[in-house]
Design an enzyme around this catalytic site. Structure first.
Site, PDB file in Angstrom:
ATOM      1  N   LYS A  44      28.874 -40.291  48.696  1.00 23.14           N
ATOM      2  CA  LYS A  44      28.101 -39.832  47.532  1.00 23.14           C
ATOM      3  C   LYS A  44      27.669 -40.960  46.585  1.00 23.14           C
ATOM      4  O   LYS A  44      27.376 -40.737  45.417  1.00 23.14           O
ATOM      5  CB  LYS A  44      28.838 -38.730  46.728  1.00 23.14           C
ATOM      6  N   HIS A 100      31.740 -45.030  56.003  1.00 19.11           N
ATOM      7  CA  HIS A 100      32.430 -44.863  54.716  1.00 19.11           C
ATOM      8  C   HIS A 100      33.875 -45.361  54.827  1.00 19.11           C
ATOM      9  O   HIS A 100      34.680 -45.126  53.925  1.00 19.11           O
ATOM     10  CB  HIS A 100      32.502 -43.378  54.338  1.00 19.11           C
ATOM     11  N   SER A 130      28.432 -35.728  41.997  1.00 19.86           N
ATOM     12  CA  SER A 130      27.598 -35.499  43.179  1.00 19.86           C
ATOM     13  C   SER A 130      28.427 -34.833  44.287  1.00 19.86           C
ATOM     14  O   SER A 130      27.981 -33.876  44.926  1.00 19.86           O
ATOM     15  CB  SER A 130      27.036 -36.842  43.657  1.00 19.86           C
TER      16      SER A 130
HETATM   17  P1  A3P Z   1      23.132 -36.677  43.292  1.00 12.24           P
HETATM   18  O1  A3P Z   1      23.965 -35.636  43.949  1.00 12.24           O
HETATM   19  O2  A3P Z   1      23.747 -37.215  42.035  1.00 12.24           O
HETATM   20  O3  A3P Z   1      21.713 -36.240  43.072  1.00 12.24           O
HETATM   21  P2  A3P Z   1      25.078 -40.038  49.678  1.00 12.24           P
HETATM   22  O4  A3P Z   1      23.846 -40.341  50.444  1.00 12.24           O
HETATM   23  O5  A3P Z   1      26.063 -41.156  49.625  1.00 12.24           O
HETATM   24  O6  A3P Z   1      25.662 -38.744  50.090  1.00 12.24           O
HETATM   25  O7  A3P Z   1      24.627 -39.879  48.147  1.00 12.24           O
HETATM   26  C1  A3P Z   1      23.851 -38.797  47.714  1.00 12.24           C
HETATM   27  C2  A3P Z   1      23.345 -39.088  46.319  1.00 12.24           C
HETATM   28  O8  A3P Z   1      22.290 -40.076  46.405  1.00 12.24           O
HETATM   29  C3  A3P Z   1      22.735 -37.843  45.662  1.00 12.24           C
HETATM   30  O9  A3P Z   1      23.051 -37.932  44.277  1.00 12.24           O
HETATM   31  C4  A3P Z   1      21.253 -38.066  45.928  1.00 12.24           C
HETATM   32  O10 A3P Z   1      20.412 -37.373  45.055  1.00 12.24           O
HETATM   33  C5  A3P Z   1      21.151 -39.576  45.738  1.00 12.24           C
HETATM   34  N1  A3P Z   1      19.914 -40.099  46.326  1.00 12.24           N
HETATM   35  C6  A3P Z   1      19.486 -39.958  47.605  1.00 12.24           C
HETATM   36  N2  A3P Z   1      18.259 -40.486  47.753  1.00 12.24           N
HETATM   37  C7  A3P Z   1      17.896 -40.959  46.540  1.00 12.24           C
HETATM   38  C8  A3P Z   1      16.712 -41.586  46.039  1.00 12.24           C
HETATM   39  N3  A3P Z   1      15.651 -41.796  46.813  1.00 12.24           N
HETATM   40  N4  A3P Z   1      16.694 -41.953  44.738  1.00 12.24           N
HETATM   41  C9  A3P Z   1      17.762 -41.712  43.942  1.00 12.24           C
HETATM   42  N5  A3P Z   1      18.889 -41.104  44.343  1.00 12.24           N
HETATM   43  C10 A3P Z   1      18.954 -40.718  45.632  1.00 12.24           C
END
Ligand code: A3P
Length: 288
Positions: A44, A100, A130
């Protein structure tokens, strides 16, 4: 939260999508190659964003690859059962993968290789927030019932991949190594272009102005949210219940402020200060 974790060397994993033999084999037998690029993070932290960025840089801004091949095939999730099988079966073609894993479970061969790791770090308060929303939708993990319950589990490290604090502290021992780049979600949000240039330099890919503009456009929250190859919308309902949560949720910094109570904020700060005491103040963007 979840009493059905598969514990491997003290780290909780969801039992359905991981198995012990694979994790041990990844650590002891998997051969990391010098030409590999690995996106590494605590869950996340913006992992899928970094996968998209790396793919776009690799193609010099041309979005054909990122828009036609699923993110988990472009950069398979090494330690998941499906990911490890995919990497093993396609080893000669796979040069990008994602993990991870905490440092003690990471492939040992990496530490004698020239493979490039991009380690992505995000404010743990936003990681927690998140994760709370996302894991409600993930079918193979027992859902957190309340924010308060998830908050407690996170602080205790009783969540998948264990303690955020341990993950960061242990991996940051690698900071400064030539093949280990630390990137913060917050710097990507705030100084997007210069951070992308830093990543492309690390990957040895020089981007022209048009190429950089195309990377910036296609990695944006808006474009990624509508990219079916990246936004998880293709995942079947028995993996992700799309009515309960999504990967592309808000994509902002500081959303934790809409969730933490004053008491939670104080409790978090107390644990944070204890666990991060060895880092000088101002080491992380959210401390500035
Ligand atoms: P939020 O849940 O705070 O919106 P992971 O890929 O490690 O699972 O992380 C997911 C988080 O990265 C989510 O955060 C998601 O919205 C954010 N994220 C993914 N793509 C993104 C982008 N292009 N710009 C900003 N945040 C992004």
């Amino acid at each position: 939260m979840d009493t059905n974790f598969l514990m491997i060397e003290g780290i909780p994993f969801p039992g359905k999508t991981y198995n012990r033999d694979d994790i041990i084999s990844i650590r002891d037998e998997f051969v990391v190659k010098d030409e590999d690029t690995i996106v590494l993070s605590y869950p996340k932290s913006g992992t899928n964003w970094m996968i998209e960025i790396v793919g776009l840089i690799h193609c010099k801004g041309n979005p054909t690859w990122t828009h036609s091949v699923l993110s988990w095939e472009r950069s398979p999730w090494l330690e998941s059962i499906g990911g490890y099988r995919y990497v093993k079966n396609n080893r000669n073609d796979v040069h990008f993968y994602t993990s991870h894993l905490p440092i003690q479970l990471f492939p040992k061969s990496f530490f004698n290789s020239k493979a490039k790791v991009i380690y992505l770090i995000r404010n743990p308060r936003d990681v927690l927030t998140s994760g709370f929303h996302f894991f409600k939708a993930v079918q193979y993990i027992k859902s957190p019932e309340t924010f308060d319950q998830y908050f407690e589990c996170f602080l205790q490290g009783n969540v998948i991949y264990g303690s955020w604090f341990d993950h960061i502290r242990d991996w940051l021992q690698m900071q400064g190594k030539e093949n280990f780049l630390v990137i913060f979600y917050e710097e990507l949000k705030q100084n997007t272009a210069s951070t992308v240039e830093k990543i492309s330099q690390f990957l040895g890919k020089q981007l022209g102005p048009e190429e950089l503009n195309s990377v910036l456009k296609n990695m944006s929250f808006e474009v990624m949210s509508s990219n079916k190859m990246a936004n998880f919308s293709i995942l079947p309902e028995d993996i992700l219940d799309h009515s309960k949560g999504q990967l592309m949720r808000k994509g902002v910094t500081g959303d934790w402020k809409c969730h933490f109570t004053v008491a939670q904020n104080e409790a978090f700060d107390k644990v944070y200060q204890e666990k991060m005491a060895n880092f000088p103040p101002g080491s992380f963007p959210w401390e500035k």
